[in-house]
Structures are given as C-alpha cells and as structure tokens.
Design a protein around this motif. Structure first.
Motif, PDB file in Angstrom:
ATOM      1  N   LEU A   1     -10.218   3.730   8.267  1.00 54.37           N
ATOM      2  CA  LEU A   1     -10.165   2.278   8.399  1.00 54.37           C
ATOM      3  C   LEU A   1     -11.375   1.672   7.696  1.00 54.37           C
ATOM      4  O   LEU A   1     -12.447   2.278   7.672  1.00 54.37           O
ATOM      5  CB  LEU A   1     -10.193   1.862   9.876  1.00 54.37           C
ATOM      6  N   THR A   2     -11.223   0.479   7.154  1.00 54.79           N
ATOM      7  CA  THR A   2     -12.381  -0.228   6.611  1.00 54.79           C
ATOM      8  C   THR A   2     -13.144  -0.879   7.758  1.00 54.79           C
ATOM      9  O   THR A   2     -12.607  -1.089   8.852  1.00 54.79           O
ATOM     10  CB  THR A   2     -11.966  -1.312   5.607  1.00 54.79           C
TER      11      THR A   2
ATOM     12  N   LYS B   1       0.827  -1.196   0.000  1.00 55.48           N
ATOM     13  CA  LYS B   1       0.000   0.000   0.000  1.00 55.48           C
ATOM     14  C   LYS B   1       0.867   1.255   0.000  1.00 55.48           C
ATOM     15  O   LYS B   1       2.048   1.208   0.341  1.00 55.48           O
ATOM     16  CB  LYS B   1      -0.937   0.001   1.217  1.00 55.48           C
ATOM     17  N   ASP B   2       0.238   2.357  -0.380  1.00 49.83           N
ATOM     18  CA  ASP B   2       0.940   3.629  -0.411  1.00 49.83           C
ATOM     19  C   ASP B   2       1.454   3.981   0.985  1.00 49.83           C
ATOM     20  O   ASP B   2       0.705   3.914   1.970  1.00 49.83           O
ATOM     21  CB  ASP B   2      -0.011   4.718  -0.913  1.00 49.83           C
ATOM     22  N   ARG B   3       2.707   4.368   1.066  1.00 50.71           N
ATOM     23  CA  ARG B   3       3.342   4.602   2.360  1.00 50.71           C
ATOM     24  C   ARG B   3       2.627   5.683   3.148  1.00 50.71           C
ATOM     25  O   ARG B   3       2.407   5.550   4.362  1.00 50.71           O
ATOM     26  CB  ARG B   3       4.816   4.987   2.147  1.00 50.71           C
ATOM     27  N   ARG B   4       2.265   6.768   2.498  1.00 49.29           N
ATOM     28  CA  ARG B   4       1.596   7.865   3.209  1.00 49.29           C
ATOM     29  C   ARG B   4       0.226   7.430   3.732  1.00 49.29           C
ATOM     30  O   ARG B   4      -0.191   7.834   4.821  1.00 49.29           O
ATOM     31  CB  ARG B   4       1.442   9.076   2.293  1.00 49.29           C
TER      32      ARG B   4
ATOM     33  N   VAL C   1      -0.565   4.341   4.573  1.00 55.37           N
ATOM     34  CA  VAL C   1      -0.291   3.445   5.698  1.00 55.37           C
ATOM     35  C   VAL C   1       0.003   4.254   6.960  1.00 55.37           C
ATOM     36  O   VAL C   1      -0.478   3.925   8.053  1.00 55.37           O
ATOM     37  CB  VAL C   1       0.882   2.500   5.367  1.00 55.37           C
ATOM     38  N   GLU C   2       0.796   5.308   6.816  1.00 54.53           N
ATOM     39  CA  GLU C   2       1.113   6.157   7.971  1.00 54.53           C
ATOM     40  C   GLU C   2      -0.143   6.804   8.536  1.00 54.53           C
ATOM     41  O   GLU C   2      -0.327   6.880   9.761  1.00 54.53           O
ATOM     42  CB  GLU C   2       2.119   7.238   7.552  1.00 54.53           C
ATOM     43  N   LEU C   3      -1.025   7.280   7.657  1.00 49.20           N
ATOM     44  CA  LEU C   3      -2.276   7.884   8.097  1.00 49.20           C
ATOM     45  C   LEU C   3      -3.128   6.866   8.843  1.00 49.20           C
ATOM     46  O   LEU C   3      -3.655   7.142   9.926  1.00 49.20           O
ATOM     47  CB  LEU C   3      -3.042   8.424   6.886  1.00 49.20           C
TER      48      LEU C   3
END
Length: 391
Positions: free
Chosen positions: A348-349, A305-308, A310-312
């Motif tokens: 979050l899902t 997944k996109d790093r940013r 994931v951080e969020l």
C-alpha cells in the motif's frame, strides 16, 4: 509511462518492469539524499554501484537497456537538478564486470556515452571487489544494486560491507522462481551457496518454505545482517503467466525507503504493468495471426491498474489495518510511528493507508481537522474504543 514493449525488451518484458522500478527509485533516492548538500552546505558525492554489471541478455549493442545505463541516467538526472540549483552534488558509479569481455563492453559504453557521472569499471566477482569498493565509497551515500543471474556470488556478507552506512540503500533481485528450484537441494556446494546468499553462516535454511515465507525470511536476514532498519519487496510478475518472476528487495535506514518504494510500485507494477500486459497479449495474438500488430498501440483505460496487483493490494488491506490496530493496542502513537511497519509488509502507498485509517471506524485521530482528507505524520492515532493520550 510505458504503453508498449520496446523492441529490445521483446520476450523479456519483466526486465523492462525491473528497469523502470530501478530508474524511478534511484532518481528519487538521489534527489532525496542530494538535499543533504543543501542542508549541510557541503559537497556530497552520490554513488551508484552495479555489483553484477555484465555480461547481460541485452537486446542492444549500446547497452541502453541494461542496469548500467538505466542507473547512470537516473543518477545524472538528479545530480543535474541539484547542480542547476547551485548545490555541490556530484555523481560517481562503479560497474563490476564478471570477465574481460564484460569489462571491455562497459569501457566501450563509457567511451561512447560522455557523462557528468564519474564511472569506474572493475573486473571480477562481487566478492573479489567488495573491499576495494568499500574503500572507494568511504562514508559517502550510495545506492547498491545487486542483480545476479541466480544467487551465486551475491552473498549477504558482501552486501553488508556496503549497506551498513548512513544514506545507503540497497536493491537485490531475489529470483524466487530460480531459487525455489534449488533451495532444498541436498548437495553440499548448493547448501554452501544458499547459506552465503541468506547470510546463515553454519545454519541451514528451513526446508519447504513457501514463496511469501522465503521472501520474508530474506528481508529479515537483510535487515539483521546489514544493520538496516527497513526492508520491503516488490513482486515483478510474468506478464503472460499467473506467476511472479522475481522480487526486488529494497533495504535502508530511513522510512522514506518505504514511502518511495511503494509509490514506485504503484506506478510501475500497478499502472504500467497493466498496459504492458495488454501489449504482450496483443503481440502474441499478432504473431498467431489473431489480430493486427497495430493492436500493440491499444491499451486499457489509463486509470486501470493491473488486475493481479489490485488483487494483491486488496488482500493486504485487512492485514495492514490489523497491524495498525495491534500497534495501537496499548497506547496511542503518532502516524509516523505506525505507517512504516505497515508499508514494509503490505503493498500500500502511504497515502492509501492514511485514507483507509480515516475511513475506518476502528481508529481515533487526534489533531486532524474536518477538511483534511489524509493524515499527517504528527497526527495522533489510537483505537476508537480507548483514545488514550500519547505517552
């Protein structure tokens, strides 16, 4: 899944992400609301309303990279599925072109692209046409897309006239980067525009709001002014900078709004943005002679997944669990009474939130069988220290 930046989106990959979110959400919305026809055994017309349908910064003469084409294709797909099943589901669309030139482009698009969706072009501003649109929609289900180039003309009072009916969802592009530049400007004409955008009547927006506070304030104003139960946002990032380009704020009256939005966010801003970010990086390197242009076809691990993003998401996990704990402080609740509030605020899902609750020692789950990995809506949650029965 998008792995490379199409030619028409070169230099504006954030628009590709926006359109991907739009397409997936509209299609999911139309599939869900179309089921009403099956349940009630009656005809139903689904509307797509593009309130700022041109002019655009399109990279194609046929407008296939605009919200006009994206939204209609998504609606067509859902309508055809229901019609193939024998249900009385039809589709209609309204496009508001700012001027005659835009209206001519829209008319040519309609003529060149036959569709089972009935399409209408209106000339003028959103405010000019909102009463006419309201009359056409009547009580029908509608998806309202509000995508101004800034904020002017996207007044909350106009959105409220269209969004406050059952089975209505609204998506607004809140361009924070642009808005933040002018939100504290003292000039009266800008103050008036800001009051209109946030639906503040004679009140003033609080000064020096940070990004999260500004978006949160807009979400709350959207709910209040439009009589909506839920409103959440998705951050669309710059793919070559460490900043957010704009936020898509989505509102509606059913918790499915949140479930669908977070699933779409996970797929587009989580998965596809990772590949597009790599494509943009490779494109820049190719233009500077650092690597071959074929590098655009390479992508990171498809499961990465996109790093940013994931951080969020990781930063949101403690807050989401704290929110659940706060809701359960005084009594137990069904899961479907607690997850909407968490998904509204946190990225979050529903599935991920359920797994976090199951794995946490802070909560007691009543009705869950040992082999069940996730949570059902009818599972009863309470704080582990005091698993009181639901009242």
């Amino acid at each position: 899944m998008v792995s490379v930046v199409p030619q028409e989106y070169r230099g504006r990959p954030q628009s590709l992400l926006k359109h991907r979110v739009l397409r997936e959400y509209v299609n999911s919305w139309a599939l869900k609301v179309g089921s009403v026809s099956a349940k009630l055994n009656r005809a139903i017309d689904l509307w797509y309303v593009d309130c700022f349908a041109g002019p655009w910064g399109t990279g194609r003469d046929d407008l296939q990279d605009t919200s006009v084409a994206i939204g209609v294709r998504a609606l067509e797909s859902a309508v055809s599925i229901w019609q193939e099943k024998g249900h009385q589901v039809s589709g209609s669309a309204i496009f508001i072109g700012k001027n005659e030139k835009a209206a001519d482009q829209l008319s040519r698009f309609i003529d060149a692209n036959p569709s089972p969706v009935n399409r209408t072009v209106m000339v003028g501003t959103f405010g000019d046409r909102v009463l006419e649109i309201e009359g056409k929609l009547r009580k029908d289900p509608a998806f309202i897309f509000v995508d101004p180039t800034g904020w002017k003309g996207a007044d909350m009072e106009y959105i409220a006239r269209l969004a406050n009916e059952r089975w209505r969802d609204v998506m607004i592009n809140v361009m924070y980067e642009h808005l933040n530049r002018w939100v504290n400007d003292p000039r009266e004409f800008l103050r008036e525009q800001m009051r209109g955008f946030f639906g503040l009547a004679d009140a003033e927006l609080a000064a020096n709001l940070g990004k999260s506070d500004l978006i949160e304030f807009y979400r709350q104003r959207l709910k209040s002014a439009c009589g909506l139960k839920y409103a959440a946002d998705v951050a669309i990032p710059f793919l070559d900078k460490q900043r957010t380009y704009f936020h898509l704020v989505v509102g509606g009256n059913h918790s499915k709004v949140l479930e669908v939005l977070r699933s779409v966010e996970d797929m587009i801003v989580g998965d596809e943005a990772a590949r597009l970010r790599e494509a943009v990086k490779s494109e820049k390197e190719a233009s500077s002679g650092q690597t071959a242009f074929a590098g655009l076809l390479s992508s990171p691990n498809p499961h990465q997944k996109d790093r940013r993003f994931v951080e969020l998401r990781e930063s949101d996990i403690p807050g989401a669990l704290a929110h659940i704990a706060a809701v359960l402080k005084h009594r137990a609740h069904r899961y479907d009474e607690v997850w909407p509030g968490a998904l509204e605020r946190f990225h979050l899902t529903k599935k991920m939130l359920g797994q976090l609750i199951v794995e946490s020692e802070r909560f007691h789950i009543q009705g869950k069988k040992a082999r069940q990995r996730g949570l059902r809506d009818d599972h009863i949650l309470s704080l582990a220290a005091s698993p009181d029965p639901i009242k």
